[in-house]
Design a protein around this motif. Structure first.
Motif, mmCIF file in Angstrom:
data_model
loop_
_atom_site.group_PDB
_atom_site.id
_atom_site.type_symbol
_atom_site.label_atom_id
_atom_site.label_comp_id
_atom_site.label_asym_id
_atom_site.label_seq_id
_atom_site.Cartn_x
_atom_site.Cartn_y
_atom_site.Cartn_z
ATOM 1 N N ALA A 70 44.375 96.680 35.745
ATOM 2 C CA ALA A 70 45.521 96.104 35.035
ATOM 3 C C ALA A 70 45.914 96.958 33.833
ATOM 4 O O ALA A 70 47.090 97.143 33.545
ATOM 5 C CB ALA A 70 45.188 94.683 34.580
ATOM 6 N N ALA A 71 44.908 97.457 33.124
ATOM 7 C CA ALA A 71 45.184 98.085 31.830
ATOM 8 C C ALA A 71 45.203 99.605 31.886
ATOM 9 O O ALA A 71 45.632 100.248 30.937
ATOM 10 C CB ALA A 71 44.137 97.640 30.806
ATOM 11 N N GLY A 72 44.724 100.196 33.001
ATOM 12 C CA GLY A 72 44.487 101.636 32.991
ATOM 13 C C GLY A 72 45.576 102.504 33.590
ATOM 14 O O GLY A 72 45.478 103.730 33.529
ATOM 15 N N TRP A 89 48.568 82.757 35.684
ATOM 16 C CA TRP A 89 48.424 83.261 37.054
ATOM 17 C C TRP A 89 47.026 83.728 37.397
ATOM 18 O O TRP A 89 46.725 84.032 38.533
ATOM 19 C CB TRP A 89 49.417 84.399 37.302
ATOM 20 C CG TRP A 89 49.167 85.584 36.425
ATOM 21 C CD1 TRP A 89 49.533 85.714 35.126
ATOM 22 C CD2 TRP A 89 48.485 86.786 36.769
ATOM 23 N NE1 TRP A 89 49.116 86.919 34.629
ATOM 24 C CE2 TRP A 89 48.472 87.607 35.619
ATOM 25 C CE3 TRP A 89 47.883 87.267 37.935
ATOM 26 C CZ2 TRP A 89 47.877 88.871 35.602
ATOM 27 C CZ3 TRP A 89 47.298 88.515 37.912
ATOM 28 C CH2 TRP A 89 47.301 89.300 36.752
ATOM 29 N N ARG A 90 46.156 83.843 36.432
ATOM 30 C CA ARG A 90 44.833 84.401 36.714
ATOM 31 C C ARG A 90 43.794 83.760 35.803
ATOM 32 O O ARG A 90 44.141 83.195 34.769
ATOM 33 C CB ARG A 90 44.835 85.900 36.447
ATOM 34 C CG ARG A 90 45.204 86.204 35.002
ATOM 35 C CD ARG A 90 45.046 87.672 34.688
ATOM 36 N NE ARG A 90 45.341 87.935 33.282
ATOM 37 C CZ ARG A 90 45.163 89.100 32.724
ATOM 38 N NH1 ARG A 90 44.727 90.107 33.424
ATOM 39 N NH2 ARG A 90 45.431 89.270 31.460
ATOM 40 N N THR A 91 42.518 83.899 36.173
ATOM 41 C CA THR A 91 41.492 83.533 35.204
ATOM 42 C C THR A 91 41.581 84.553 34.089
ATOM 43 O O THR A 91 41.905 85.719 34.309
ATOM 44 C CB THR A 91 40.066 83.617 35.780
ATOM 45 O OG1 THR A 91 39.936 84.838 36.477
ATOM 46 C CG2 THR A 91 39.761 82.451 36.676
ATOM 47 N N PRO A 92 41.290 84.097 32.871
ATOM 48 C CA PRO A 92 41.380 85.027 31.749
ATOM 49 C C PRO A 92 40.495 86.257 31.970
ATOM 50 O O PRO A 92 39.438 86.173 32.597
ATOM 51 C CB PRO A 92 40.870 84.194 30.570
ATOM 52 C CG PRO A 92 41.143 82.781 30.960
ATOM 53 C CD PRO A 92 40.955 82.739 32.439
ATOM 54 N N SER A 93 40.960 87.371 31.437
ATOM 55 C CA SER A 93 40.144 88.584 31.438
ATOM 56 C C SER A 93 38.857 88.310 30.671
ATOM 57 O O SER A 93 38.868 87.632 29.643
ATOM 58 C CB SER A 93 40.935 89.705 30.772
ATOM 59 O OG SER A 93 40.065 90.762 30.405
ATOM 60 N N LEU A 94 37.752 88.866 31.148
ATOM 61 C CA LEU A 94 36.468 88.696 30.452
ATOM 62 C C LEU A 94 36.369 89.589 29.221
ATOM 63 O O LEU A 94 35.429 89.485 28.439
ATOM 64 C CB LEU A 94 35.312 88.996 31.409
ATOM 65 C CG LEU A 94 35.168 87.978 32.559
ATOM 66 C CD1 LEU A 94 34.196 88.476 33.620
ATOM 67 C CD2 LEU A 94 34.730 86.620 32.010
HETATM 68 C C1 OVM Z 1 42.364 93.029 30.963
HETATM 69 C C2 OVM Z 1 43.489 93.761 30.289
HETATM 70 C C3 OVM Z 1 43.249 94.498 29.139
HETATM 71 C C4 OVM Z 1 44.296 95.134 28.488
HETATM 72 C C5 OVM Z 1 45.570 95.044 29.011
HETATM 73 C C6 OVM Z 1 45.789 94.330 30.163
HETATM 74 C C7 OVM Z 1 47.405 93.760 31.821
HETATM 75 C C8 OVM Z 1 44.751 93.665 30.802
HETATM 76 O O1 OVM Z 1 41.249 93.060 30.445
HETATM 77 O O2 OVM Z 1 42.599 92.426 32.000
HETATM 78 O O3 OVM Z 1 47.060 94.278 30.616
#
Ligand code: OVM
Length: 414
Positions: A251-253, A94-99
């Motif tokens: 996303a992660a926080g 669904w998204r470009t990979p996280s950097l």
């Molecule tokens: C990200 C990321 C990092 C950790 C967890 C996460 C959705 C995403 O870098 O996008 O969960």
């Protein structure tokens, strides 16, 4: 290869396992250091030594194919879009990979430098006074007022206010967008099961807001988001790449800390002797949070791809497939922990894998520690007792573990 690796029919993403993962984790740990999960066609490890060795060997156990079940090398996601978001309806791609999360060295190192400098110990420390005052006021409003939901009033409220303010997001729209977005994003690391499909609508509904708020024109100029953009630009990242870096924070926080704060509240409410010990010794606050993260690891797993033939804990693994690393199981491995299922804030739990380890270890962990610190400090100051009247409700997600609802009462006298 002439060894036999145990085969298991356990589905770590079934509703039964997600509701109570620990019996399945025990079976996986006892089956061997590595097992083959026939339902998903991947390796899995539930043992501390193997999970730790795999995350530390980032050259063999690669993140660039994605850290979910889907292999991004075989199933490419969107290649370009604003902040690289194609939409939740695109499934796991669904998204470009996280950097950050979904890269190997040297690309990962560059992104980590940007986000790591913004989330530096001194930047986090600078929030202590303001966050302490806000936590005091939140807790103060709840003491001696009867029953309330500890998840919505504390575990969600702290990240949604303190963290989102620090990032520089506007107040408007946070709660409705950030929580369903993260729920979708974390479900998407698992298989396209019913849970995932149910969260797609929330993902689709919130993605436009989230993408929009990854850009500098929506972020306050002194916040962490804007700082990421400035540093990203100086590192040669494009505007859209800067937005993908901010997306990591959104996303992660939030969801991770909601679950972690919820679990420590629940564990303290159900272990009054541990809460009494914490009140007597507030220097144990950090250890108490670590112990909760060990016992109910909010991020219960991530995958890696095996990119070189290797031996993991004595098991030969050929290059090619993915391996599921069950942090939540490793954190209860009796080979590593005495009385692994007991909540004991005095144990040395700091070496747990709840924040991962190695180059991809959680870059925001000190933010989580500060949120937990200000919440628990306010509680120990104002509440002689923390109690729960009925069993909590778990929030089921393919990746995250924690509570949806937790009835609590706080009393100023015991
Ligand atoms: C990200 C990321 C990092 C950790 C967890 C996460 C959705 C995403 O870098 O996008 O969960």
């Amino acid at each position: 290869m002439n060894q036999t690796v145990p085969v298991s029919d356990i589905d770590p993403f079934s509703l039964d396992v997600l509701t109570d993962p620990y019996p399945a984790y025990e079976r996986l740990r006892e089956a061997g250091p590595v097992v083959w999960l026939e339902r998903h066609g991947v390796w899995a490890s539930a043992r501390f030594s193997a999970v730790r060795a795999a995350v530390l060997d980032h050259e063999t156990f690669s993140s660039a194919a994605g850290v979910g079940l889907a292999d991004l090398r075989r199933q490419p996601g969107p290649s370009q879009a604003d902040a690289g978001m194609a939409g939740a309806g695109r499934g796991t791609g669904w998204r470009t990979p996280s950097l950050l999360l979904e890269q190997d060295q040297p690309d990962h190192t560059r992104a980590r430098r940007v986000v790591g400098s913004v989330l530096s110990p001194s930047a986090i420390r600078a929030k202590t006074e303001s966050w302490t005052a806000q936590a005091e006021s939140m807790v103060g409003q709840l003491v001696d007022t009867g029953e309330f939901d500890g998840i919505s009033r504390l575990a969600q409220e702290l990240p949604l206010r303190l963290f989102a303010d620090a990032v520089g997001l506007p107040r408007e729209g946070r709660g409705e967008n950030l929580l369903p977005f993260a729920d979708f994003a974390f479900n998407a690391f698992g298989p396209p099961n019913e849970l995932f499909r149910k969260s797609v609508a929330g993902g689709d509904a919130t993605l436009p807001w989230v993408v929009r708020h990854c850009y500098p024109d929506r972020l306050s100029p002194d916040g962490w988001g804007a700082q990421i953009h400035r540093l990203a630009e100086s590192e040669g990242y494009s505007l859209d790449e800067g937005a993908v870096l901010v997306r990591s924070l959104l996303a992660a926080g939030i969801d991770t800390t909601v679950r972690g704060l919820g679990s420590v509240l629940w564990l303290l409410a159900t272990h009054p002797e541990q809460y009494a010990a914490l009140r007597a010794r507030p220097d144990l606050i950090r250890a108490a949070f670590d112990e909760a993260v060990r016992l109910e690891s909010p991020t219960r797993m991530f995958f890696r791809a095996v990119v070189k033939d290797t031996v993991l804990d004595g098991v030969e693994l050929p290059a090619g497939e993915k391996i599921l690393l069950l942090f939540g199981a490793a954190n209860r491995d009796p080979r590593r922990w005495d009385r692994p299922d007991e909540f004991d804030i005095t144990r040395r739990s700091g070496g747990h894998l709840g924040f991962g380890a190695g180059i991809h270890a959680c870059v925001g962990r000190i933010v989580a520690y500060l949120e937990a610190d200000v919440m628990l400090r306010a509680l120990t100051r104002h509440a002689a007792a923390i109690e729960t009247s009925s069993p909590p409700r778990w929030h089921l997600n393919n990746t995250t573990r924690g509570l949806a609802e937790l009835p609590l009462t706080l009393s100023s006298s015991a």
